[in-house]
Design an enzyme around this catalytic site. Structure first.
Site, short mmCIF file in Angstrom:
data_model
loop_
_atom_site.label_atom_id
_atom_site.label_comp_id
_atom_site.label_asym_id
_atom_site.label_seq_id
_atom_site.Cartn_x
_atom_site.Cartn_y
_atom_site.Cartn_z
N GLY A 10 0.98 -1.42 -0.03
CA GLY A 10 -0.03 0.27 -0.20
C GLY A 10 0.92 1.38 -0.15
N SER A 12 1.60 3.35 -2.34
CA SER A 12 1.42 4.27 -3.58
C SER A 12 0.71 5.54 -2.95
CB SER A 12 0.50 3.84 -4.47
OG SER A 12 1.16 2.70 -5.20
N TYR A 141 -13.51 -3.61 10.91
CA TYR A 141 -12.06 -3.06 10.85
C TYR A 141 -11.39 -3.24 12.09
CZ TYR A 141 -8.63 0.69 9.99
OH TYR A 141 -7.59 1.35 9.74
#
Length: 241
Positions: A10, A12, A141
């Site tokens: 992740g 980017s 989550y």
């Protein structure tokens, strides 16, 4: 001498992008596993498009790269959140978040253990969340981020004898692109959030990256199994209480 290669998932955008930038500045080469490329590649960065929500794609990508380079530095940063009240949570949401937030970090770490054991050295950093302590609308989550805590502690115990450290960083509110889009600076919601944080502000991605850099350093070798909250004090209590 060939530079060490660090794998960041992740990487980017958001926190992941700040981590990539900091590790490059620290002298690492960085391999970025993400679905989409960054807006601008940086010198020393290699991007690999990987759907980390797919166990098969995750396995294939890491098998390819560990056959090419020794990787003993890993930052499991990629994650996703879908906000839903308990009565609205779906099995599909559970599958997606478990696959990306829990299973992908486990598969990547498993694949790199042989190189770490052979080197008698390794660094694994898992990016968790203050939401693991509980937050409205985050049933799945928060469960996956609490799972990251459990895995971090267990892996630390299993791998310590090989010189491998495993730690978790649990950010609070951080001013990423997604956060700023959902929380405009002048909105009442943002003002309430800042007022609740003892430090009176949200964090910056580079503050997470700084801690990653510290834990990645060779002198970080006596810190393992820890969960470090970077939340302006919110994990301790609300401002004024």
């Amino acid at each position: 001498m060939e530079k060490s290669l660090a794998l960041v998932t992740g990487g980017s955008r958001g926190i992941g992008r700040a981590i990539v930038e900091r590790l490059l500045a620290d002298g690492f080469m960085v391999l970025n596993f993400s679905r989409t490329p960054p807006e601008q590649m940086m010198a020393g960065e290699t991007f690999e498009s990987v759907d980390l929500m797919s166990p098969d794609a995750t396995r294939q990508a890491i098998e390819h790269w560990r056959g090419k380079r020794e990787i003993v530095h890993l930052v499991n940063n990629a994650g996703m959140i879908e906000v839903a009240a308990l009565e609205d949570v779906t099995p599909e949401q559970v599958d997606k978040m478990v696959n990306l937030n829990l299973l992908a970090p486990m598969l990547l770490t498993q694949a790199l253990i042989p190189a770490m054991k052979a080197s008698r050295y390794g660094r694994v950093i898992n990016i968790g969340s203050r939401a693991a302590l509980g937050k409205v609308g985050r049933t799945v989550y928060s469960a996956t981020k609490a799972g990251i805590v459990g895995m971090t502690r267990t892996w630390a115990l299993e791998l310590a004898q090989f010189g491998v450290t495993v730690n978790a960083i649990a950010p609070g509110a951080i001013a990423t692109e997604l956060f700023l889009a959902a929380n405009p600076p002048d909105s009442e919601q943002t003002k309430r959030l800042k007022a609740a944080v003892p430090m009176g502000r949200v964090g910056e991605p580079k503050e997470i990256a700084h801690l990653v850099s510290t834990l990645m350093h060779p002198l970080g070798g006596y810190t393992t199994g820890q969960v470090i909250y970077v939340c302006g004090g919110l994990s301790v209590g609300l401002a004024g209480n």
